[in-house]
Every structure is written in structure tokens, then in C-alpha cells.
Scaffold this active site. Structure first.
Site, PDB file in Angstrom:
ATOM      1  N   SER A  49       0.869  -1.180   0.000  1.00  0.00           N
ATOM      2  CA  SER A  49       0.000   0.000   0.000  1.00  0.00           C
ATOM      3  C   SER A  49       0.903   1.227   0.000  1.00  0.00           C
ATOM      4  O   SER A  49       2.099   1.128   0.305  1.00  0.00           O
ATOM      5  CB  SER A  49      -0.897   0.007   1.243  1.00  0.00           C
ATOM      6  OG  SER A  49      -0.100   0.211   2.400  1.00  0.00           O
ATOM      7  N   ASP A  84      -0.702  -1.602  -4.139  1.00  0.00           N
ATOM      8  CA  ASP A  84      -2.086  -1.852  -3.725  1.00  0.00           C
ATOM      9  C   ASP A  84      -2.819  -0.513  -3.557  1.00  0.00           C
ATOM     10  O   ASP A  84      -2.318   0.380  -2.879  1.00  0.00           O
ATOM     11  CB  ASP A  84      -2.035  -2.620  -2.390  1.00  0.00           C
ATOM     12  CG  ASP A  84      -3.384  -3.143  -1.969  1.00  0.00           C
ATOM     13  OD1 ASP A  84      -4.243  -3.372  -2.842  1.00  0.00           O
ATOM     14  OD2 ASP A  84      -3.574  -3.347  -0.752  1.00  0.00           O
ATOM     15  N   HIS A  85      -3.970  -0.381  -4.170  1.00  0.00           N
ATOM     16  CA  HIS A  85      -4.772   0.854  -4.073  1.00  0.00           C
ATOM     17  C   HIS A  85      -3.958   2.101  -4.368  1.00  0.00           C
ATOM     18  O   HIS A  85      -3.940   3.057  -3.582  1.00  0.00           O
ATOM     19  CB  HIS A  85      -5.424   0.983  -2.694  1.00  0.00           C
ATOM     20  CG  HIS A  85      -6.483  -0.030  -2.473  1.00  0.00           C
ATOM     21  ND1 HIS A  85      -7.735   0.054  -3.028  1.00  0.00           N
ATOM     22  CD2 HIS A  85      -6.454  -1.194  -1.785  1.00  0.00           C
ATOM     23  CE1 HIS A  85      -8.436  -1.004  -2.681  1.00  0.00           C
ATOM     24  NE2 HIS A  85      -7.686  -1.778  -1.933  1.00  0.00           N
ATOM     25  N   ASP A 105      -6.362   2.756  -8.216  1.00  0.00           N
ATOM     26  CA  ASP A 105      -7.689   2.788  -7.604  1.00  0.00           C
ATOM     27  C   ASP A 105      -8.354   4.116  -7.920  1.00  0.00           C
ATOM     28  O   ASP A 105      -8.218   5.092  -7.189  1.00  0.00           O
ATOM     29  CB  ASP A 105      -7.562   2.578  -6.096  1.00  0.00           C
ATOM     30  CG  ASP A 105      -8.921   2.557  -5.408  1.00  0.00           C
ATOM     31  OD1 ASP A 105      -9.932   2.837  -6.080  1.00  0.00           O
ATOM     32  OD2 ASP A 105      -8.972   2.255  -4.205  1.00  0.00           O
ATOM     33  N   GLU A 135     -10.117  -0.662 -10.369  1.00  0.00           N
ATOM     34  CA  GLU A 135     -11.201  -0.940  -9.424  1.00  0.00           C
ATOM     35  C   GLU A 135     -12.471  -0.196  -9.795  1.00  0.00           C
ATOM     36  O   GLU A 135     -12.442   0.968 -10.159  1.00  0.00           O
ATOM     37  CB  GLU A 135     -10.770  -0.533  -8.007  1.00  0.00           C
ATOM     38  CG  GLU A 135     -11.884  -0.678  -6.988  1.00  0.00           C
ATOM     39  CD  GLU A 135     -11.426  -0.514  -5.546  1.00  0.00           C
ATOM     40  OE1 GLU A 135     -10.278  -0.904  -5.242  1.00  0.00           O
ATOM     41  OE2 GLU A 135     -12.203  -0.015  -4.743  1.00  0.00           O
ATOM     42  N   GLY A 209      -9.752 -10.069   1.815  1.00  0.00           N
ATOM     43  CA  GLY A 209      -9.760 -11.532   1.987  1.00  0.00           C
ATOM     44  C   GLY A 209      -9.813 -11.991   3.435  1.00  0.00           C
ATOM     45  O   GLY A 209     -10.216 -13.130   3.712  1.00  0.00           O
ATOM     46  N   ASN A 231      -4.495  -9.043   3.936  1.00  0.00           N
ATOM     47  CA  ASN A 231      -3.587  -8.161   4.667  1.00  0.00           C
ATOM     48  C   ASN A 231      -3.785  -8.299   6.176  1.00  0.00           C
ATOM     49  O   ASN A 231      -2.925  -8.805   6.889  1.00  0.00           O
ATOM     50  CB  ASN A 231      -3.820  -6.704   4.212  1.00  0.00           C
ATOM     51  CG  ASN A 231      -2.864  -5.727   4.876  1.00  0.00           C
ATOM     52  OD1 ASN A 231      -1.840  -6.123   5.406  1.00  0.00           O
ATOM     53  ND2 ASN A 231      -3.203  -4.457   4.864  1.00  0.00           N
ATOM     54  N   THR A 232      -4.961  -7.903   6.654  1.00  0.00           N
ATOM     55  CA  THR A 232      -5.201  -7.867   8.097  1.00  0.00           C
ATOM     56  C   THR A 232      -4.938  -9.214   8.782  1.00  0.00           C
ATOM     57  O   THR A 232      -4.420  -9.259   9.895  1.00  0.00           O
ATOM     58  CB  THR A 232      -6.659  -7.422   8.363  1.00  0.00           C
ATOM     59  OG1 THR A 232      -6.895  -6.205   7.646  1.00  0.00           O
ATOM     60  CG2 THR A 232      -6.922  -7.194   9.834  1.00  0.00           C
TER      61      THR A 232
HETATM   62  P1  13P Z   1      -7.810  -7.389   4.343  1.00  0.00           P
HETATM   63  O1  13P Z   1      -6.928  -6.508   5.177  1.00  0.00           O
HETATM   64  O2  13P Z   1      -9.232  -7.329   4.779  1.00  0.00           O
HETATM   65  O3  13P Z   1      -7.292  -8.781   4.264  1.00  0.00           O
HETATM   66  O4  13P Z   1      -7.817  -6.769   2.869  1.00  0.00           O
HETATM   67  C1  13P Z   1      -6.643  -6.742   2.124  1.00  0.00           C
HETATM   68  C2  13P Z   1      -6.809  -6.037   0.836  1.00  0.00           C
HETATM   69  O5  13P Z   1      -7.829  -6.095   0.200  1.00  0.00           O
HETATM   70  C3  13P Z   1      -5.670  -5.272   0.316  1.00  0.00           C
HETATM   71  O6  13P Z   1      -6.006  -4.565  -0.823  1.00  0.00           O
END
Ligand code: 13P
Length: 287
Positions: A49, A84-85, A105, A135, A209, A231-232
Site C-alpha cells: 500500500s 495496492d490501491h 484505484d 477498481e 480476503g 492483509n489484516t
Molecule cells: P484485508 O486486510 O481485509 O485482508 O484486505 C486486504 C486487501 O484487500 C488489500 O487490498
């Protein structure tokens, strides 16, 4: 050598499995994900990110670290390094820095502006042999200060953006970044189905995810999802294992304060989470 995500995702879409995008935050994260991918012979996408890029001292540092690891760890599976984004400026900076893939994004722009900017970035990426993700319909939740409401994408807008020549398309289908709330309605498979019908062989991307039940993941893959972002969940695994180490007083025993020891349980926990996800997504042995 870093590769574009195009070939791995085309194969995934045709083979009805998904490649995981795992976001990285530091050296331990990156090492854990690369070693797991190699061990499981799975292709992998490293997500960065803009916030994480800044934290890791900029995109050039990230490229240097990842390229160094690919060589020193003898990684042979396909690895894409993906923004990412990305904002429009961030996407351009990553193209310059040596990423092999970007996400632009533009979901918060009016569709005409999203189209214009995506088109320009598609041309640059094509020229450089890079993959590009676009996106449509913002993903819910909060990520690095970008807040979305979790809308469902308009399938016609998805078709419009897909036709610009992007490599893969993230369509909002009620998914959310971070933990899902108790009252979450689940993924909208009707939306996903409609998007796939309009976009054909285009690999679709499922963001957020973390915490999506296994059966929903499998159904999403059966409806054309070929890239799933996580990610989380790695952050939570790392946090839980690190907390346990400290709570058990291990940092106070012998040389337990050594960062190589202190960060080891968290790193192992990330590996375990990545392995579980690769097994669920079906990418094991597909490298
Ligand atoms: P999570 O943090 O919910 O897994 O999402 C990750 C994500 O979509 C990164 O673009």
C-alpha cells in the site's frame, strides 16, 4: 526476477483457482511470504500500500529488498510486486521504481475520470510489460486512510473499465477491508456473476480476503475470482504470536530480547496464515 501478474492470473482464471496477494510491511513479512510461496510451489503477489511503501522508506527501497531476497533466497516461483490501491501519482512512482504490477484505484473518481486515468496508465504498463489492476465500486472499510462504503460494482462500468485493457479487475461485491462486522450481509454473488458475464476471461480480484468464510471464497473462485488480497489476517497472526512471546516472558529469558528472536514467532505465524490461504485458494503446486 519479478514478473508481471498477467500470466499467473490468466492461468489461475483458466484453472479455477486464485493467487494470493499478501501485503508486506517489512523484511520479516516479505521473507515469510516468499519462503512459504517457494515451499508450496505457489505463485504469489506481494502487495504494497502507499502507506506501507512510505513506512519501508519508499518504493525504491522495497524494490531493492524484494529483488535482493529473490536472489539470496533462491526464489524460483513467479513473484509479482504490486502497488495496492495506488493513487495516480503513486502508480507512476512505482512504475519508475521497478514494481512489476500496479493497481490504480480510481474508484472514487467519476467514471469518466477513472476511465481517462486508467487508460493512460494501461498504455504505460503495456509498454513496460507490467500488469495493471483497476477498481470499480469501492471496497468497504478503511485502509491507510482510504475509506469506502462497500458498494456493489455496476457490471456495465466493470465492462467499460475491463475493455480499456487492464490485466485484472477489482469489483466491489460487498467486501470490506479488515475484520467483517457481525451483521455483514456476505458477498454478493449475483453481482459477481453479472460482472463475470460482462467481463468474460478477465481475472477478477477479491479484496478484503481477511475473515471471508472458506465456502464463500470457493464460490467466488468458481465465479471468476482469480486474485484474492489478504492483509489484516497476517497482521493479526503476527500480533497474536508476538503478544504470546512477551506475555510468556520469553523476551526476559537469556537473549530473548534479540529482535531476531523477538520477531521469530510472529514471522512463523505469518507463514502459517499464508500457507492456509494458499491451500484454500488452490494455488499450491501451480508455480
Ligand atoms: P484485508 O486486510 O481485509 O485482508 O484486505 C486486504 C486487501 O484487500 C488489500 O487490498
Amino acid at each position: 526476477m519479478l514478473v508481471s501478474a498477467e500470466e499467473m492470473l490468466t492461468k489461475a482464471k483458466a484453472g479455477k483457482y486464485a493467487v494470493g496477494q499478501f501485503n508486506i510491511n517489512n523484511l520479516e513479512w516479505t521473507k515469510a511470504i516468499l519462503l512459504t510461496a517457494e515451499e508450496l510451489k505457489s505463485p504469489v503477489i506481494l502487495g504494497v500500500s502507499e502507506g506501507a511503501g512510505k513506512y519501508m522508506c519508499g518504493y525504491k527501497t522495497v524494490v531493492g529488498m524484494v529483488n535482493g531476497m529473490l536472489e539470496e533466497l533462491n526464489i524460483t516461483v513467479p513473484v509479482a510486486l504490486h502497488l495496492d490501491h495506488g493513487s495516480y501519482e503513486g502508480a507512476k512512482a512505482c512504475i519508475e521504481a521497478g514494481f512489476s504490477s500496479i493497481m490504480f484505484d480510481g474508484s472514487h473518481y467519476p467514471i469518466e475520470e477513472n476511465v481517462a486515468k486508467t487508460k493512460e496508465l494501461v498504455a504505460i504498463c503495456k509498454d513496460k510489460g507490467m500488469s495493471i489492476e483497476a477498481e470499480v465500486g469501492s471496497i468497504g472499510g478503511e485502509e491507510d486512510g482510504v475509506v469506502g462504503a462497500g458498494e456493489c460494482a455496476d457490471p456495465d462500468e466493470c465492462k467499460m473499465i475491463a475493455d480499456l485493457g487492464v490485466t485484472m479487475l477489482a469489483a466491489g461485491i460487498g467486501n470490506i477491508h479488515g475484520k467483517y462486522p457481525e451483521n455483514w450481509a456476505g458477498l454478493s454473488f449475483e453481482t459477481l456473476d453479472a460482472v463475470q458475464q460482462k467481463t468474460g476471461t478477465m481475472p477478477l480480484v477479491l479484496h478484503g480476503g481477511t475473515g471471508i468464510p472458506a465456502d464463500m471464497i470457493q464460490k467466488a473462485i468458481s465465479l471468476g475470482v482469480s486474485k484474492i488480497n489478504v492483509n489484516t489476517e497476517c497482521q493479526l497472526s503476527f500480533q497474536e504470536a508476538t503478544r504470546k512471546y512477551i506475555e510468556e516472558g520469553k523476551d526476559l529469558e537469556g537473549k530473548g530480547f534479540d529482535p531476531r528472536k523477538l520477531l521469530a514467532p510472529g514471522t512463523e505465524a505469518i507463514k502459517k496464515t499464508v500457507k492456509e490461504k494458499m491451500e484454500l485458494f488452490g494455488s499450491v503446486g501451480k508455480a
